[in-house]
Write an enzyme that holds these catalytic residues in place. Structure first.
Site, PDB file in Angstrom:
ATOM      1  N   ASN A  47       0.816  -1.219   0.000  1.00  0.00           N
ATOM      2  CA  ASN A  47       0.000   0.000   0.000  1.00  0.00           C
ATOM      3  C   ASN A  47       0.849   1.267   0.000  1.00  0.00           C
ATOM      4  O   ASN A  47       0.364   2.339   0.358  1.00  0.00           O
ATOM      5  CB  ASN A  47      -0.910   0.010   1.229  1.00  0.00           C
ATOM      6  CG  ASN A  47      -1.880  -1.152   1.206  1.00  0.00           C
ATOM      7  OD1 ASN A  47      -2.463  -1.466   0.175  1.00  0.00           O
ATOM      8  ND2 ASN A  47      -2.037  -1.817   2.339  1.00  0.00           N
ATOM      9  N   HIS A 133     -14.406  -1.791   5.557  1.00  0.00           N
ATOM     10  CA  HIS A 133     -13.284  -2.525   6.149  1.00  0.00           C
ATOM     11  C   HIS A 133     -13.618  -3.110   7.532  1.00  0.00           C
ATOM     12  O   HIS A 133     -14.390  -2.534   8.302  1.00  0.00           O
ATOM     13  CB  HIS A 133     -12.110  -1.549   6.288  1.00  0.00           C
ATOM     14  CG  HIS A 133     -10.811  -2.195   6.617  1.00  0.00           C
ATOM     15  ND1 HIS A 133     -10.254  -2.159   7.874  1.00  0.00           N
ATOM     16  CD2 HIS A 133      -9.949  -2.897   5.849  1.00  0.00           C
ATOM     17  CE1 HIS A 133      -9.102  -2.796   7.865  1.00  0.00           C
ATOM     18  NE2 HIS A 133      -8.894  -3.256   6.644  1.00  0.00           N
ATOM     19  N   GLU A 176     -16.211   4.044   3.484  1.00  0.00           N
ATOM     20  CA  GLU A 176     -14.862   4.387   3.013  1.00  0.00           C
ATOM     21  C   GLU A 176     -15.045   5.325   1.830  1.00  0.00           C
ATOM     22  O   GLU A 176     -16.083   5.284   1.167  1.00  0.00           O
ATOM     23  CB  GLU A 176     -14.130   3.123   2.542  1.00  0.00           C
ATOM     24  CG  GLU A 176     -13.803   2.164   3.663  1.00  0.00           C
ATOM     25  CD  GLU A 176     -13.216   0.843   3.173  1.00  0.00           C
ATOM     26  OE1 GLU A 176     -12.404   0.853   2.226  1.00  0.00           O
ATOM     27  OE2 GLU A 176     -13.584  -0.191   3.745  1.00  0.00           O
ATOM     28  N   SER A 180     -11.152  -0.493  -0.123  1.00  0.00           N
ATOM     29  CA  SER A 180      -9.837  -1.131  -0.085  1.00  0.00           C
ATOM     30  C   SER A 180      -9.703  -2.331  -1.012  1.00  0.00           C
ATOM     31  O   SER A 180      -8.624  -2.613  -1.515  1.00  0.00           O
ATOM     32  CB  SER A 180      -9.504  -1.554   1.341  1.00  0.00           C
ATOM     33  OG  SER A 180     -10.472  -2.448   1.830  1.00  0.00           O
ATOM     34  N   ASP A 205     -13.830   6.864   6.024  1.00  0.00           N
ATOM     35  CA  ASP A 205     -12.478   6.305   6.125  1.00  0.00           C
ATOM     36  C   ASP A 205     -11.750   6.585   4.808  1.00  0.00           C
ATOM     37  O   ASP A 205     -12.126   6.063   3.762  1.00  0.00           O
ATOM     38  CB  ASP A 205     -12.626   4.798   6.392  1.00  0.00           C
ATOM     39  CG  ASP A 205     -11.293   4.065   6.495  1.00  0.00           C
ATOM     40  OD1 ASP A 205     -10.319   4.506   5.860  1.00  0.00           O
ATOM     41  OD2 ASP A 205     -11.251   3.028   7.174  1.00  0.00           O
ATOM     42  N   HIS A 208      -7.428   4.801   1.864  1.00  0.00           N
ATOM     43  CA  HIS A 208      -6.851   4.581   0.529  1.00  0.00           C
ATOM     44  C   HIS A 208      -6.948   5.811  -0.381  1.00  0.00           C
ATOM     45  O   HIS A 208      -6.530   5.761  -1.528  1.00  0.00           O
ATOM     46  CB  HIS A 208      -7.513   3.359  -0.124  1.00  0.00           C
ATOM     47  CG  HIS A 208      -7.280   2.128   0.680  1.00  0.00           C
ATOM     48  ND1 HIS A 208      -6.124   1.379   0.586  1.00  0.00           N
ATOM     49  CD2 HIS A 208      -8.022   1.558   1.662  1.00  0.00           C
ATOM     50  CE1 HIS A 208      -6.185   0.383   1.453  1.00  0.00           C
ATOM     51  NE2 HIS A 208      -7.323   0.469   2.118  1.00  0.00           N
ATOM     52  N   LYS A 239      -0.318   3.908   4.686  1.00  0.00           N
ATOM     53  CA  LYS A 239      -0.443   3.517   3.279  1.00  0.00           C
ATOM     54  C   LYS A 239       0.301   4.555   2.435  1.00  0.00           C
ATOM     55  O   LYS A 239       1.518   4.526   2.416  1.00  0.00           O
ATOM     56  CB  LYS A 239      -1.914   3.336   2.934  1.00  0.00           C
ATOM     57  CG  LYS A 239      -2.536   2.294   3.901  1.00  0.00           C
ATOM     58  CD  LYS A 239      -3.822   1.727   3.484  1.00  0.00           C
ATOM     59  CE  LYS A 239      -4.495   0.935   4.586  1.00  0.00           C
ATOM     60  NZ  LYS A 239      -3.776  -0.274   5.007  1.00  0.00           N
TER      61      LYS A 239
HETATM   62  C1  LIG Z   1     -10.176   1.005   4.742  1.00  0.00           C
HETATM   63  C2  LIG Z   1      -9.159   0.737   5.798  1.00  0.00           C
HETATM   64  N1  LIG Z   1      -9.292   1.323   6.992  1.00  0.00           N
HETATM   65  C3  LIG Z   1      -8.413   1.119   7.975  1.00  0.00           C
HETATM   66  C4  LIG Z   1      -7.327   0.298   7.797  1.00  0.00           C
HETATM   67  C5  LIG Z   1      -6.379   0.081   8.926  1.00  0.00           C
HETATM   68  O1  LIG Z   1      -5.260   0.912   8.791  1.00  0.00           O
HETATM   69  P1  LIG Z   1      -3.854   0.490   9.403  1.00  0.00           P
HETATM   70  O2  LIG Z   1      -3.219  -0.434   8.445  1.00  0.00           O
HETATM   71  O3  LIG Z   1      -3.139   1.797   9.559  1.00  0.00           O
HETATM   72  O4  LIG Z   1      -4.136  -0.159  10.719  1.00  0.00           O
HETATM   73  C6  LIG Z   1      -7.131  -0.322   6.580  1.00  0.00           C
HETATM   74  C7  LIG Z   1      -5.963  -1.219   6.378  1.00  0.00           C
HETATM   75  O5  LIG Z   1      -5.933  -2.144   5.668  1.00  0.00           O
HETATM   76  C8  LIG Z   1      -8.073  -0.102   5.550  1.00  0.00           C
HETATM   77  O6  LIG Z   1      -7.946  -0.705   4.356  1.00  0.00           O
END
Ligand SMILES: Cc1ncc(COP(=O)(O)O)c(C=O)c1O
Length: 391
Positions: A47, A133, A176, A180, A205, A208, A239
């Site tokens: 990522n 997610h 989101e 993701s 969120d 990405h 990421k």
């Molecule tokens: C949409 C989404 N939110 C939150 C996270 C979590 O983030 P982190 O990897 O910083 O714990 C991810 C990680 O894969 C994600 O894809």
């Protein structure tokens, strides 16, 4: 075998037989070219979208923070873990996102747990996109609020669920901005309108989207001018920003509430100084080179075009995340293995991370991939699918 563990072997065997066992891939090397099992592979599963994890300025700022503040923040933020660099980072993140304030967490996962559970509780409602997610779902579970899923990107379905929520209880809509596993974008304006009509809060969120979408990589909320209509703009440092950690941008009052009520913020050691420094370095790079994300998106569009022209299904992707839908898990593993043999590290994503019957390759493109590498990748993916069909 230790007492009580007899069921473990059965559970693992069941996973193995349905193509769902997960194992760890040990890699060495940084950047998009990595070594696995002695072979050099092009990594298209990470990522590090902007290639910042090993950028000299990012690494230098991480080292400077390490030298100034040490290896560990040594306490939680509310005890004695708050360092000047945390405050600096949060002010910079708030500025990038166009919000009055921001708060950092140990990871994006921890951020989502802490955000949701701080603002809703028992008898409240969390309405969450069906493809959101796991960390968002887990946050809702921790909050003990009633969790309801709305159909993916369907603001009409969300509105109908909101209309049926009991009066007098808090409602939180969660989505989101860039998904993701699908790389598609949420209809933020429509979701915000539905939330507003029903007096609900909105959490988006941007894990990405941060660094890639919007002016200077500020994300989709800012690109759509929705800063005043989205209560919590969540993001991760782990990421595109090439560091580690999570954060939320919000109002000053909401930040104070999170400091007081967010369990994953209160009961966990503050973000490590080196991670803070790396994130600050990444923000410097974005400021100096604000179009990195846009250039990456243009290359991703080229990859999708070539895959689609060959008849492959990239779903509704419009981002640097390009899923190539395979369907069945076993077949996705075969395609990934073929690609591995051809020199590409493209991991198969299987249920429960994605819905049953939609196992896929998740191609995760980075600014550091050259045009020639992307052309070779596309050709190899097309060949891998042909090979899997024959098998
Ligand atoms: C949409 C989404 N939110 C939150 C996270 C979590 O983030 P982190 O990897 O910083 O714990 C991810 C990680 O894969 C994600 O894809």
């Amino acid at each position: 075998m230790r007492t009580g563990e007899t069921w473990i072997a059965d559970e693992l065997a069941a996973r193995r037989s349905s193509g769902l066992e997960r194992t760890l891939i040990v890699r060495s090397g940084t950047g998009p070219r990595v070594t696995v099992g002695g072979r050099l592979l092009l990594n298209v599963s990470g990522n590090d979208y902007l290639g910042l994890a090993q950028h000299p300025h990012v690494v230098a700022r991480a080292k400077a923070c390490l030298d100034e503040f040490g290896a560990c923040a040594t306490a939680s933020r509310l005890v004695v873990g708050t360092l000047a660099c945390h405050e600096e980072l949060e002010a910079r993140l708030a500025g990038l996102k166009g919000y009055p304030a921001a708060l950092s967490f140990g990871s994006g996962y921890a951020a989502n747990l802490g955000l949701i559970s701080a603002i809703v509780g028992r008898d409240d409602r969390v309405l969450i996109d069906r493809l959101a997610h796991a960390s968002l779902v887990d946050g809702a579970v921790l909050s003990r609020a009633r969790l309801q899923r709305f159909r993916h990107n369907d603001a009409g379905h969300l509105a109908s669920l909101l209309a049926r929520c009991p009066a007098g209880r808090r409602k939180l809509v969660v989505t989101e901005s860039v998904f993701s596993m699908d790389g598609d974008c949420a209809p933020l304006r429509e979701l915000a309108a539905a939330a507003e009509r029903h007096g609900a809060l909105l959490l988006v969120d941007e894990a990405h989207a941060t660094g890639v979408f919007g002016p200077s990589g500020s994300g989709c909320i800012r690109a759509a001018g929705l800063e005043d209509r989205v209560n919590l703009s969540m993001g991760t440092l782990s990421k595109a920003l090439g560091s580690q950690g999570g954060f939320a941008a919000c109002s000053a009052d909401l930040r104070s509430l999170l400091i007081n009520q967010s369990r994953s913020f209160i009961y966990s050691t503050a973000l490590a100084p080196a991670a803070v420094g790396a994130a600050l370095g990444a923000l410097d790079v974005l400021e100096r080179d604000p179009d990195r994300g846009a250039r990456l998106l243009a290359r991703a569009a080229g990859v999708r075009e070539r895959l689609n022209a060959a008849g492959l299904d990239t779903g509704a992707s419009v981002s640097q995340i390009v899923p190539v839908i395979v369907g069945e898990s076993e077949r996705a593993l075969r395609v990934a293995q073929y690609l591995r043999e051809a020199g590409f590290l493209a991991v198969a994503i299987r249920p429960p991370t994605v819905p049953q019957g939609t196992a896929r390759l998740r191609l995760s493109l980075s600014y550091d991939h050259t045009e020639a590498e992307l052309a070779a990748l596309t050709a190899a993916v097309i060949a891998a699918f042909k090979e899997a069909e024959r098998a």
